[in-house]
Scaffold this motif. Structure first.
Motif, short mmCIF file in Angstrom:
data_model
loop_
_atom_site.label_atom_id
_atom_site.label_comp_id
_atom_site.label_asym_id
_atom_site.label_seq_id
_atom_site.Cartn_x
_atom_site.Cartn_y
_atom_site.Cartn_z
N GLY A 349 1.08 -1.61 -0.23
CA GLY A 349 -0.11 0.28 -0.43
C GLY A 349 0.54 0.93 -0.08
N ILE A 350 1.85 0.78 0.62
CA ILE A 350 2.56 2.64 0.40
C ILE A 350 2.83 2.95 -1.08
N LYS A 351 2.83 4.30 -0.72
CA LYS A 351 2.85 4.63 -2.93
C LYS A 351 4.74 5.87 -2.61
N LEU A 352 4.85 5.43 -3.90
CA LEU A 352 5.86 6.09 -4.09
C LEU A 352 6.41 7.23 -5.86
N PHE A 353 6.56 8.36 -5.69
CA PHE A 353 6.85 9.15 -6.40
C PHE A 353 7.96 9.01 -6.57
N PHE A 354 8.76 8.57 -7.75
CA PHE A 354 10.08 9.16 -7.91
C PHE A 354 10.47 10.74 -9.24
N LYS A 355 11.38 10.90 -8.71
CA LYS A 355 11.96 12.57 -9.71
C LYS A 355 13.00 12.67 -9.85
N PRO A 356 13.92 12.12 -10.76
CA PRO A 356 15.57 12.85 -10.49
C PRO A 356 15.15 13.81 -11.56
N LEU A 357 16.11 14.54 -10.37
CA LEU A 357 16.92 15.99 -10.45
C LEU A 357 18.65 16.54 -10.92
N LYS A 358 18.37 17.90 -11.85
CA LYS A 358 20.10 17.48 -11.43
C LYS A 358 20.53 18.42 -11.12
N PRO A 359 21.27 18.54 -9.83
CA PRO A 359 21.86 19.17 -8.83
C PRO A 359 22.18 21.15 -9.25
N ILE A 360 21.77 21.33 -8.13
CA ILE A 360 22.40 23.21 -8.76
C ILE A 360 23.99 23.17 -8.66
N SER A 361 24.41 22.78 -6.94
CA SER A 361 26.08 22.96 -7.45
C SER A 361 26.50 21.11 -7.32
N GLU A 362 27.38 21.11 -7.04
CA GLU A 362 28.34 20.01 -6.82
C GLU A 362 27.60 19.15 -5.47
N ARG A 363 27.43 20.55 -3.79
CA ARG A 363 27.31 19.78 -2.79
C ARG A 363 25.89 18.62 -3.14
N ASN A 364 25.42 18.91 -4.15
CA ASN A 364 23.89 18.50 -4.41
C ASN A 364 23.61 17.38 -5.30
N ALA A 365 25.66 17.16 -5.49
CA ALA A 365 25.79 15.76 -6.24
C ALA A 365 25.09 14.67 -5.53
N LYS A 366 24.58 13.22 -6.43
CA LYS A 366 23.71 12.27 -5.77
C LYS A 366 23.99 12.31 -5.05
N THR A 367 22.20 13.59 -4.77
CA THR A 367 21.68 13.26 -3.21
C THR A 367 20.31 13.27 -3.41
N ILE A 368 19.87 12.49 -2.24
CA ILE A 368 18.59 11.91 -2.20
C ILE A 368 17.52 12.73 -1.80
N SER A 369 16.37 13.54 -1.70
CA SER A 369 15.89 13.99 -1.02
C SER A 369 14.10 13.31 -0.74
N ILE A 370 13.85 12.94 0.52
CA ILE A 370 12.27 12.44 0.40
C ILE A 370 11.85 13.09 1.80
N HIS A 371 10.57 12.95 0.84
CA HIS A 371 9.61 13.71 1.86
C HIS A 371 8.49 12.81 1.81
N ALA A 372 7.58 12.46 3.13
CA ALA A 372 7.18 11.46 3.05
C ALA A 372 5.60 12.03 3.66
N PHE A 373 4.70 11.33 3.04
CA PHE A 373 3.03 12.26 4.63
C PHE A 373 2.72 11.87 4.62
N ARG A 374 1.10 11.01 5.44
CA ARG A 374 -0.30 10.25 5.12
C ARG A 374 -0.88 11.80 6.22
N PRO A 375 -2.55 11.09 6.01
CA PRO A 375 -3.15 12.49 6.88
C PRO A 375 -3.27 12.12 8.04
N ASN A 376 -2.98 12.74 9.33
CA ASN A 376 -3.01 12.92 10.74
C ASN A 376 -4.44 12.26 11.31
N ASN A 377 -4.63 10.95 10.92
CA ASN A 377 -6.10 10.47 12.46
C ASN A 377 -5.48 10.59 13.53
#
Length: 762
Positions: A349-377
């Motif tokens: 049941g877990i949903k995943l959305f993948f969006k590859p991006l270009k790093p804006i600088s070398e500092r962000n190279a090969k960096t992955i950002s994850i934001h997850a959410f579900r309703p507060n019940n």
């Protein structure tokens, strides 16, 4: 601290008087006395042509003349010469701003960073070795849930850099003598501990670090400039870097373990050259000097053991986490969207959305950002249960997981660059995480451990409670954050949502919080994960699908029919907080607005226009005024243009009126064509960057998907049409009509944050 150093002490009152009684002739005389060629030097370090630079200096400055009668510079410098008394100082300071009873222990030494001879070089190197060895020991002692001190650092700034000192801050429970003594014993015993038992390994590592610095690879131009400046001003040595390196190598070879331990014994001695500064409130009393001296004698005679070695660093979390990942790539649904997004629904049941991006600088190279959410019940009508769940994210920051304690995990996260945190908001439970692509498996291991194997014990729970009590007593959540009073505003907006009070904190038990974690934080049921960053899409989707298919979910259906709507009506509220010296004002102008792309473009442009007006008008009266727009209640179509600024006490009404005037001007007059053309270009550029690039503060895709999923809107249309709407369907007439339509004071909300005891003028 410089009271007993022999240095000239600048009288603040006299300094203010000299400004009020400013004498132009005295000013010019001072300039003539001291700004003269024989006291000036030009120091140039870098990739330069020496001949041409020298010729330029000659051309520009050779006509400067040294006066025949010159003021004695040595006499002037003598006023600042340090030759301090080695006796300890005991000082009590009344602090009317910051609550709490605290002690600063400052151990002073002459600074040896600017040597004049070989003997000085040896003293300088011993100090450098001492600091290198001591820093990890300080860090080790701080890695306790209740460390013996809250701060410990070393510096060499006072009195023109002549003094070096280390400063230890000790937060004391109260001014009750027994508790003060206990705090002092803990702090100074720790100080004794970190100055005992220097090892050959520590000394060898420190010597290598020093040599590495002087090898030339780590020396900056600014460091060399400072060296030559000190040579000119104070006559310190400034040898050629290669010769200096040879000298330093020779001296380091002569420093053995006995000498190093002798230095530690000297620097660790708190019976002289040490200041004890108590900062207290009006009703608190610091111990007198005789009592304090007696305590110091007792502590000095105590025997302490050297620091125990740290446990080995974590190499991997994999074995302890024990995730039983599936062998095959098996999903319930997979969709490729035209906007470059892969959508996957796992069989759990877990949903995943993948969006590859270009790093804006070398500092962000090969960096992955994850934001997850579900309703507060979590039901708000069950106050105790809700509060127990609400504090779980903060409690987790004090705990370990699996077989690792908090500090082992923190060190592992730091070494790998992992970040992981949880949040409970009004509408959502959220997870935020970051890692490098190579460490994504370790990030998932850490998440699994936090879900299934939290290490909540009495010590960590007690430490969290103690910290939270301090936060609640401060009236707010961190004054370093410009939004520190937002919790108070949210409490006004949403009074039905339980907020933690001191009595609630007393009633909370470890059992209740543990049960809340098990109920609301131990599985990923209903979560949607937005994964964006610089990664190989095919490789990452396979890795995450196999691993996250094994993550815990629950078959229990959780539903919640509670609705927490934004209060869409006028408000005028005053919030009183302790320890403020100024006021803070937040203005909200909520309005009903449709969610079509054209309207959203217009609202974004209007928020930029309002920010410019607020900045231009209020900048001279406060620090960093600003305006922005946001959806306050996306399901009910409520958007708000907001203004925020700070003010000197007594000036808040005038600045507030100025802000409202600018709001009204924007509504009445709109924007001009030139501004609009530039703003459209800027908005297009920023929108495009958000879509295509990953930056440290990038949040486009997580917010975008959350909004679209929440409202049921198509996830592709806005991205595909936004720039076209900007280019072809955004006219000056449309924007100014939108200003007249959406800039409304009908439901304006004003929040004024003032000091608790401040009496506001009518």
């Amino acid at each position: 601290m410089i009271k007993n150093t022999g240095a000239h002490f600048r009288d603040q009152n006299a300094a203010e008087k000299s400004i009020l009684d400013f004498d132009k002739n005295a000013f010019l005389r001072y300039y003539k006395d001291w700004y003269r060629p024989d006291l000036e030097a030009a120091i140039i370090v870098g990739d330069i042509n020496v001949d041409s630079v020298e010729a330029q200096i000659q051309r520009l400055f050779s006509d400067l003349k040294t006066p025949e009668k010159r003021s004695n510079v040595n006499k002037k410098l003598a006023k600042w010469k340090v030759d301090f008394n080695v006796e300890n100082q005991y000082i009590s300071v009344l602090d009317t701003l910051k609550p709490g009873f605290r002690l600063y222990i400052a151990s002073k030494r002459m600074d040896e960073k600017n040597p004049k001879n070989v003997s000085d070089y040896k003293a300088m190197l011993l100090r450098q070795l001492y600091e290198i060895i001591l820093k990890p020991r300080i860090k080790q002692l701080k890695q306790q849930l209740k460390p013996p001190f809250s701060e410990f650092f070393m510096t060499n700034n006072p009195v023109n850099g002549q003094l070096a000192y280390d400063l230890m801050k000790v937060d004391l429970e109260s001014d009750e003598p027994r508790k003060v003594k206990n705090g002092l014993v803990r702090a100074l015993s720790a100080r004794k501990q970190i100055h005992k038992g220097v090892t050959d390994l520590e000394l060898d590592r420190a010597k290598k670090e020093v040599l590495q610095h002087y090898s030339g690879k780590q020396r900056s131009n600014s460091e060399l400039v400072s060296k030559y400046e000190n040579h000119f001003v104070s006559g310190t040595a400034a040898p050629d870097p290669k010769n200096e390196y040879k000298l330093i190598s020779k001296i380091l070879n002569q420093i053995d373990l006995n000498k190093m331990q002798s230095v530690f014994n000297d620097y660790g001695n708190f019976m002289n050259k040490t200041d004890f500064l108590f900062f207290r409130a009006k009703d608190q009393v610091a111990p007198d000097s005789d009592t304090l001296a007696k305590w110091l004698d007792e502590i000095d005679s105590m025997t302490v053991d050297p620091l125990k070695p740290l446990p080995p660093a974590i190499e991997s979390l994999s074995e302890v986490a024990g995730i039983q990942e599936i062998d095959e790539y098996d999903v319930e649904l997979e969709t490729e969207h035209i906007i470059g997004v892969t959508e996957i629904k796992l069989k759990n049941g877990i949903k995943l959305f993948f969006k590859p991006l270009k790093p804006i600088s070398e500092r962000n190279a090969k960096t992955i950002s994850i934001h997850a959410f579900r309703p507060n019940n979590i039901p708000i009508r069950r106050r105790k249960e809700y509060l127990a769940a609400k504090v779980v994210p903060e409690v987790l920051k004090f705990t370990g997981a699996g077989s690792f304690d908090k500090f082992q995990l923190e060190n592992f996260k730091k070494s790998t660059g992992l970040r992981l945190s949880f949040e409970l908001g009004r509408n959502y439970q959220k997870i935020y995480a970051t890692s490098k692509e190579r460490d994504i498996d370790e990030l998932l291991n850490l998440l699994y451990l936090r879900l299934k194997k939290p290490l909540l014990d009495k010590e960590s729970f007690s430490a969290w409670k103690s910290d939270q009590k301090g936060v609640l007593n401060e009236d707010s959540f961190g004054r370093g954050n410009p939004n520190f009073f937002m919790d108070d505003i949210r409490a006004i907006w949403y009074p039905d949502i339980p907020n933690l009070k001191l009595q609630d904190l007393e009633d909370l038990t470890m059992k209740k919080v543990s049960e809340a974690h098990q109920e609301w934080y131990s599985n990923l049921n209903g979560y949607t994960f937005i994964i964006s960053g610089d990664f190989d899409r095919e490789d990452l989707t396979k890795r995450l699908v196999k691993k996250m298919s094994a993550f815990p979910v629950t078959t229990k259906q959780v539903s919640n029919d509670q609705t927490i709507d934004f209060p869409f009506y006028k408000m005028d509220k005053v919030i009183r907080l302790s320890n403020l010296e100024q006021s803070y004002i937040s203005l909200y102008f909520p309005v009903n607005a449709p969610r079509d792309i054209k309207t959203q473009v217009e609202l974004k442009l209007l928020s930029k226009a309002l920010h410019k007006r607020i900045w231009d008008r209020l900048r001279e009266g406060c620090y960093a005024p600003g305006a922005w727009g946001e959806w306050m209640d996306i399901n009910n179509g409520i958007y708000s243009l907001n203004v925020r600024f700070n003010s000197e006490l007594g000036n808040e009404s005038e600045l507030t009126q100025m802000a409202i005037e600018e709001f009204r001007k924007l509504k009445k007059f709109g924007v001009d064509r030139t501004w609009l053309e530039n703003a459209v270009v800027d908005l297009k550029e920023n929108y495009g960057k958000g879509i295509d690039y990953l930056s440290t503060f990038s949040s486009f895709w997580p917010e975008y998907f959350q909004d679209k999923i929440n409202t049921g809107e198509d996830i592709e249309n806005e991205v595909l049409q936004y720039e076209a709407v900007l280019d072809h369907f955004t006219s000056l007439e449309d924007i100014n009509a939108a200003a007249d339509k959406y800039l409304s004071e009908e439901n304006m909300q004003k929040f004024l944050v003032l000091p608790k005891d401040y009496v506001q003028n009518e």
